[in-house]
Design a protein around this motif. Structure first.
Motif, PDB file in Angstrom:
ATOM      1  N   ASN A 165       0.859  -1.183   0.000  1.00  6.55           N
ATOM      2  CA  ASN A 165       0.000   0.000   0.000  1.00  6.55           C
ATOM      3  C   ASN A 165       0.893   1.229   0.000  1.00  6.55           C
ATOM      4  N   PRO A 166       0.769   2.095  -0.984  1.00  8.64           N
ATOM      5  CA  PRO A 166       1.702   3.228  -1.077  1.00  8.64           C
ATOM      6  C   PRO A 166       1.610   4.165   0.128  1.00  8.64           C
ATOM      7  N   MET A 167       2.746   4.468   0.694  1.00  6.11           N
ATOM      8  CA  MET A 167       2.835   5.483   1.736  1.00  6.11           C
ATOM      9  C   MET A 167       3.041   6.846   1.075  1.00  6.11           C
ATOM     10  N   ARG A 168       2.643   7.890   1.764  1.00  6.94           N
ATOM     11  CA  ARG A 168       2.786   9.225   1.202  1.00  6.94           C
ATOM     12  C   ARG A 168       4.247   9.647   1.194  1.00  6.94           C
ATOM     13  N   TYR A 169       4.676  10.205   0.074  1.00  6.23           N
ATOM     14  CA  TYR A 169       6.046  10.705  -0.038  1.00  6.23           C
ATOM     15  C   TYR A 169       6.137  12.055   0.655  1.00  6.23           C
ATOM     16  N   LEU A 170       7.149  12.207   1.506  1.00  6.58           N
ATOM     17  CA  LEU A 170       7.294  13.440   2.287  1.00  6.58           C
ATOM     18  C   LEU A 170       8.571  14.156   1.881  1.00  6.58           C
ATOM     19  N   PRO A 171       8.472  15.253   1.147  1.00  6.40           N
ATOM     20  CA  PRO A 171       9.675  16.019   0.809  1.00  6.40           C
ATOM     21  C   PRO A 171      10.337  16.552   2.078  1.00  6.40           C
ATOM     22  N   VAL A 172      11.653  16.679   2.035  1.00  6.34           N
ATOM     23  CA  VAL A 172      12.376  17.217   3.173  1.00  6.34           C
ATOM     24  C   VAL A 172      12.135  18.716   3.253  1.00  6.34           C
ATOM     25  N   GLU A 173      11.776  19.178   4.433  1.00  8.71           N
ATOM     26  CA  GLU A 173      11.532  20.609   4.622  1.00  8.71           C
ATOM     27  C   GLU A 173      12.690  21.194   5.421  1.00  8.71           C
ATOM     28  N   ALA A 174      13.659  21.723   4.722  1.00  4.85           N
ATOM     29  CA  ALA A 174      14.815  22.364   5.358  1.00  4.85           C
ATOM     30  C   ALA A 174      15.419  23.330   4.353  1.00  4.85           C
ATOM     31  N   GLU A 175      16.007  24.386   4.840  1.00  9.91           N
ATOM     32  CA  GLU A 175      16.602  25.372   3.963  1.00  9.91           C
ATOM     33  C   GLU A 175      17.694  24.723   3.120  1.00  9.91           C
ATOM     34  N   GLY A 176      17.646  24.950   1.810  1.00  6.64           N
ATOM     35  CA  GLY A 176      18.639  24.391   0.908  1.00  6.64           C
ATOM     36  C   GLY A 176      18.238  23.064   0.310  1.00  6.64           C
ATOM     37  N   LEU A 177      17.239  22.405   0.883  1.00  2.00           N
ATOM     38  CA  LEU A 177      16.759  21.125   0.353  1.00  2.00           C
ATOM     39  C   LEU A 177      15.437  21.385  -0.353  1.00  2.00           C
ATOM     40  N   GLU A 178      15.472  21.397  -1.664  1.00  2.00           N
ATOM     41  CA  GLU A 178      14.294  21.740  -2.450  1.00  2.00           C
ATOM     42  C   GLU A 178      13.290  20.594  -2.449  1.00  2.00           C
ATOM     43  N   PRO A 179      11.998  20.884  -2.523  1.00  2.00           N
ATOM     44  CA  PRO A 179      10.966  19.837  -2.474  1.00  2.00           C
ATOM     45  C   PRO A 179      11.126  18.775  -3.555  1.00  2.00           C
ATOM     46  N   GLY A 180      11.640  19.156  -4.711  1.00  2.00           N
ATOM     47  CA  GLY A 180      11.772  18.185  -5.799  1.00  2.00           C
ATOM     48  C   GLY A 180      12.977  17.281  -5.685  1.00  2.00           C
ATOM     49  N   MET A 181      13.812  17.469  -4.665  1.00  2.00           N
ATOM     50  CA  MET A 181      15.013  16.640  -4.509  1.00  2.00           C
ATOM     51  C   MET A 181      14.630  15.215  -4.109  1.00  2.00           C
ATOM     52  N   PRO A 182      15.035  14.200  -4.860  1.00  2.00           N
ATOM     53  CA  PRO A 182      14.726  12.818  -4.486  1.00  2.00           C
ATOM     54  C   PRO A 182      15.365  12.455  -3.148  1.00  2.00           C
ATOM     55  N   TYR A 183      14.540  11.935  -2.258  1.00  2.00           N
ATOM     56  CA  TYR A 183      15.016  11.564  -0.927  1.00  2.00           C
ATOM     57  C   TYR A 183      14.284  10.292  -0.494  1.00  2.00           C
ATOM     58  N   VAL A 184      15.036   9.196  -0.329  1.00  2.00           N
ATOM     59  CA  VAL A 184      14.421   7.932   0.058  1.00  2.00           C
ATOM     60  C   VAL A 184      15.293   7.195   1.059  1.00  2.00           C
ATOM     61  N   CYS A 185      14.678   6.230   1.699  1.00  2.00           N
ATOM     62  CA  CYS A 185      15.354   5.377   2.683  1.00  2.00           C
ATOM     63  C   CYS A 185      15.211   3.923   2.255  1.00  2.00           C
ATOM     64  N   LEU A 186      16.298   3.178   2.344  1.00  2.00           N
ATOM     65  CA  LEU A 186      16.286   1.737   2.087  1.00  2.00           C
ATOM     66  C   LEU A 186      16.474   1.044   3.426  1.00  2.00           C
ATOM     67  N   ARG A 187      15.455   0.342   3.859  1.00  2.00           N
ATOM     68  CA  ARG A 187      15.477  -0.288   5.186  1.00  2.00           C
ATOM     69  C   ARG A 187      16.055  -1.696   5.074  1.00  2.00           C
ATOM     70  N   VAL A 188      17.225  -1.882   5.637  1.00  2.00           N
ATOM     71  CA  VAL A 188      17.930  -3.164   5.571  1.00  2.00           C
ATOM     72  C   VAL A 188      18.314  -3.568   6.991  1.00  2.00           C
ATOM     73  N   PRO A 189      17.809  -4.690   7.497  1.00  2.00           N
ATOM     74  CA  PRO A 189      18.147  -5.097   8.869  1.00  2.00           C
ATOM     75  C   PRO A 189      19.624  -5.390   9.055  1.00  2.00           C
ATOM     76  N   THR A 190      20.026  -5.490  10.310  1.00  2.00           N
ATOM     77  CA  THR A 190      21.406  -5.845  10.644  1.00  2.00           C
ATOM     78  C   THR A 190      21.798  -7.142   9.939  1.00  2.00           C
ATOM     79  N   GLY A 191      22.971  -7.128   9.311  1.00  2.00           N
ATOM     80  CA  GLY A 191      23.448  -8.304   8.595  1.00  2.00           C
ATOM     81  C   GLY A 191      23.037  -8.343   7.137  1.00  2.00           C
ATOM     82  N   GLY A 192      22.345  -7.291   6.659  1.00  2.00           N
ATOM     83  CA  GLY A 192      21.823  -7.316   5.292  1.00  2.00           C
ATOM     84  C   GLY A 192      22.753  -6.765   4.232  1.00  2.00           C
TER      85      GLY A 192
END
Length: 892
Positions: A42-69
């Motif tokens: 189920n798609p989660m909502r994409y949340l742009p980073v809100e900080a000075e210098g980080l533009e909303p269109g900048m691709p920002y993602v996390c890859l969740r890999v457990p310990t040992g992966g």
């Protein structure tokens, strides 16, 4: 070079798809959603980073890999993917952020070592690479940055102005004066000014100019307002996080892909399950003795393993003492009361860290077998030899147990051992409540990146501490009951599983023997009584192994484990041989790419990425020249990024053949001979130059990534037409397609490795791998209604005609699949009927039922069923018409 595991390939495929689509349409939120849908979530909502210098269109993602992966290996490949698929560049600056200076040194050393697999992976992904620490980066020359990919390994703290190194990063530095020569006019405003108002020569301005790819290792340590503000000061092109525990509250991570415990287990990366033994606080010495004995038993198994596989393995026990002051006395007690040589014991605490003096704990020369710690082991310490954890503390902090549990999960050499006991991890704990300990360890696994549902299955309580594979010895009379000549030949043939003392007649079985090996051993005895003794010993050790469960994670299921569940695949018969029907067979007929139309209707070299109106040309020196800009600076993120990368490209004079060779290297065409591809590329390049009146091929070389994508799409179109024509011929009644038992998917023999489990309330009774099917969505994202696919699964589970079924996982080499003209088709469900037939079900929503893709899947499914001789059925129900499944079964 480390070969990527299947799950790692899937992680990188998700990242590549996300960055490629983001670069194409400048909508990272849409790309994020598309990847999640493709992986069945189920798609989660994409949340742009809100900080000075980080533009909303900048691709920002996390890859969740457990310990040992294998996060570091994945990060090496991720840097190359971002460079080619997002920046569309041949080189880049990569800022690799780690949580501490200790990890910084380890990472930089590994990435610089030409013999290390990480370095090889980095070079394969990025080409020529220079790796520097943040301190070394203060002296980078422009030639180093222009000529290759530069990886700067740093901590986030090093870019904070209150840090000493941070002040150097922002300070004027003459080494960067050359970096700012001939800065494009539209980039001046992006750079931090000096006292004179001109761009300040500094490391941070070099980074702002180069738009670095930011890799964040253990990202949960860097997710604060200050950290994001710090990253914003660097103007990154993208941020890619790697962590086991993504942030969920203040700055939630955009988790693009999540690796599961089942995937790690199937890939032989981790020791699972985690077997737990507890003793009352009054029985500390007994607990310690049991942990030491278990470690010794594991080492005996490891020796036997080594005789069979030549792999050296020395299991290590980690002891968590109550206090730091207890560590030295505990070592003395281990030596005096438990007989452990002092040389085999090391202490690792803040005050005394004896592990620092050990260069490589995995060598045969290293004597260490026991490590005593309190809160956590030395940061960055990693040893897959750690098998057993013994905690003597009644009260433990969550952080401490999390750190130590993570140390015993990695599987040595990332390969399953012959002895299943060596595929498990073990935890001994002082406590008067076993449920409390189980919950504590489950929580620790969650903090190491596993889900709560996975942790519940992984942690298993053990009442007995003895291993199943304890050696069993029997005595026979060497003079009257042993055939010495037979024993001399047969015992060595058993590969170290049996030892014989010919003088005393002691026969020791170290590991389970199969039926043939048992007969071989029994043949060494000469009397019925001696043969019976040996047979009984072999039976006992084999039964113990079976009772132990083979070291596999428990998966409760109502399906009998002895059931046969083999599903034949669709094959092609060539003479007396049978081969699985797969994509290469669709292009075995002769076709020539060189004879195809090379016109590129969707490519215009005059429409270069442009953020503002200006002039762009190549001077006599081969460098890009930018004229005066006149319009306001209003553009989207990706367009601006590509223009900025384009401006920095120091492309020298190119010939047409240089460009053709580059295109050939950067377009995947393993199915097309070089001669054919080169001829097609030559036609395409010459056609573009002629059509747009281009005389200097260097103009196209500057725009080579867009040109590459256009040509790649054109080749893909030609390839698809050829494949579709061939596919239609295979569907004809007289084609060579057949269904053969020579190629099957045997569900009783596979590792079922879903990325996530069903989390609904329905209790499935007939799912072959337990009540929680893999990758089955319970509710729709909007309205929270039961998904139609889940309704279909529940219907199958309730059918009397269905004996058992499997939620078939997509993109797994062990799943059932059928080849279409474009790719593999993985049907939703595979069922075994009570009459022995196989039923394959692909549910399709009414809105997609008539699409060309669905029609092709129905066609190939029907062929598979028709060629099976009545053994197999295929159906594609739609619009909740599940009764059609019953009708199909009854009609045939």
């Amino acid at each position: 070079m480390i070969t990527l595991k299947d799950y790692q390939e899937r992680v990188l495929e998700s990242l590549r798809d996300f960055l490629r689509q983001s670069a194409h349409d400048n909508r990272p939120e849409a790309a994020f959603r598309a990847v999640q849908l493709r992986t069945g979530r189920n798609p989660m909502r994409y949340l742009p980073v809100e900080a000075e210098g980080l533009e909303p269109g900048m691709p920002y993602v996390c890859l969740r890999v457990p310990t040992g992966g294998g996060k570091t290996l994945l990060a090496c490949h991720a840097a190359g993917i971002a460079m080619t698929d997002l920046l569309r560049a041949d080189r880049a600056v990569v800022l690799w952020l780690v949580p501490s200076n200790t990890i910084l040194d380890q990472t930089a050393d590994a990435l610089r070592d030409p013999r290390h697999p990480y370095r090889r992976a980095l070079e394969m992904a990025c080409g020529s690479v220079e790796v520097v620490t943040i301190e070394e980066a203060l002296h980078l020359s422009r030639g180093a940055v222009d000529g290759q990919t530069v990886v700067i390994v740093s901590t986030i703290q090093s870019f904070r102005v209150e840090d000493t190194t941070g002040r150097k990063v922002y300070a004027q530095n003459g080494a960067f004066a050359e970096h700012l020569l001939n800065v494009p006019l539209d980039r001046v405003a992006d750079l931090l000014p000096g006292p004179d108002g001109k761009p300040l020569p500094s490391l941070v301005n070099m980074l702002r100019l180069r738009r670095p790819i930011v890799i964040v290792d253990e990202a949960h340590n860097a997710r604060t307002d200050l950290s994001f503000a710090t990253l914003g000061a660097l103007r990154p092109s993208c941020i890619i996080e790697f962590t086991a525990t993504p942030a969920r509250t203040k700055h939630p991570s955009n988790v693009l892909h999540h690796v599961s415990a089942a995937e790690l287990k199937a890939a032989e990366m981790v020791k699972l399950p985690l077997r737990v033994i507890t003793r009352h606080p009054s029985q500390r010495d007994q607990l310690l003795a049991e942990a030491l004995t278990l470690r010794e038993d594991l080492e005996r198994l490891a020796i036997t393993e080594g005789q069979q596989t030549c792999e050296y393995l020395r299991p290590i026990l980690l002891i968590q003492a109550e206090r730091v002051d207890d560590c030295v006395p505990l070592r003395d007690r281990l030596a005096a009361d438990f007989g452990v040589p002092t040389a085999q014991i090391k202490i690792s605490t803040g005050k005394l860290d004896e592990l620092k003096a050990i260069e490589d704990i995995s060598t045969q020369a290293c004597p260490v077998r026991v490590i005593i710690t309190v809160e956590k082991l030395r940061e960055g310490w990693d040893c897959p030899f750690a098998y057993v954890l013994c905690s003597l503390k009644e009260t433990r902090s969550a952080t401490a147990i999390e750190q130590i549990v993570g140390r015993i999960l990695r599987l040595p050499r990332a390969s399953t051992k012959l002895h299943p006991e060596l595929n498990c991890a073990y935890a001994f704990s002082v406590s008067d409540s076993l449920p409390d300990v189980l919950k504590e360890l489950q929580d620790a696994l969650v903090r190491n990146g596993f889900t709560a549902a996975e942790a519940e299955q992984i942690v298993i309580a053990n009442e007995e501490t003895a291993l199943a594979n304890q050696p069993i010895s029997v005595h026979i009379d060497p003079a009257t009951e042993l055939d010495p000549q037979a024993a001399h030949v047969q015992i060595p043939a058993l590969g170290g599983k049996v030892q014989l003392d010919a003088a005393t007649g002691e026969v020791t079985i170290l590991a389970p023997l199969d039926a043939e090996e048992t007969r071989t051993l029994v043949s060494c005895a000469t009397t019925p009584a001696a043969k019976a003794k040996i047979q009984d010993a072999a039976d006992r050790i084999r039964e113990a192994r079976a009772a132990y469960g083979g070291g596999q994670t428990a998966t409760p299921t109502a399906v009998p484990p002895t059931m046969d569940f083999r599903v034949p695949l669709l094959c092609v018969r060539e003479g007396s041989d049978v081969f699985e029907f797969e994509s290469t067979m669709l292009l075995e007929h002769p076709w020539k790419l060189s004879e195809k139309d090379a016109l590129l209707p969707d490519y215009d070299p005059s429409k270069l990425p442009a953020a503002r109106t200006g002039t762009l040309d190549i001077g006599a020196d081969g460098n890009v020249k930018v004229g005066e800009l006149t319009l306001p600076y209003e553009t989207d993120f990706i367009t601006k990024l590509h223009q900025q990368v384009f401006q920095l490209d120091q492309t020298s004079a190119w010939s047409a053949e240089d460009l053709i060779a580059w295109l050939d290297r950067h377009i995947d065409h393993r199915d097309i001979p070089y001669g054919e591809s080169a001829a097609f590329l030559r036609k395409a390049v010459r056609g573009i130059m002629s059509r747009f009146g281009i005389e200097d091929v260097s103009r196209l070389a500057l725009d080579r990534f867009r040109l590459r994508d256009a040509i790649d799409r054109r080749i893909a179109d030609h390839r698809l037409r050829e494949r579709r024509e061939a596919f239609q011929l295979f569907l004809l009644p007289d084609s060579a397609l057949t269904v053969s038992d020579a190629h099957v998917v045997d569900f009783t023999q596979i590792n079922y490795d879903p990325s996530w489990l069903y989390d609904g309330s329905y209790e499935f009774r007939k799912h072959f791998f337990g009540p929680k099917p893999g990758e089955l969505q319970d509710q729709t994202p909007v309205g929270k209604k039961l998904t139609e696919e889940c309704r279909c699964a529940q219907y199958l589970d309730s059918m009397r005609a269905v004996e058992c079924w499997v939620r078939n996982l997509s993109r797994r080499p062990t799943s059932f699949r059928l080849q279409t003209s474009t790719d593999w088709f993985y049907p939703d469900f595979v069922c075994k009927l009570t009459d022995g037939r196989i039923l394959v079900v692909e549910y399709k929503g009414a809105d997609r039922y008539t699409q060309a893709d669905a029609e092709e899947k129905r066609a190939i499914g029907a062929v598979w069923a028709a060629r099976s001789g009545g053994r197999c059925l295929f159906i594609m129900p739609t619009d909740r018409n599940f009764i059609a499944i019953d009708q199909l079964i009854a009609s045939l």
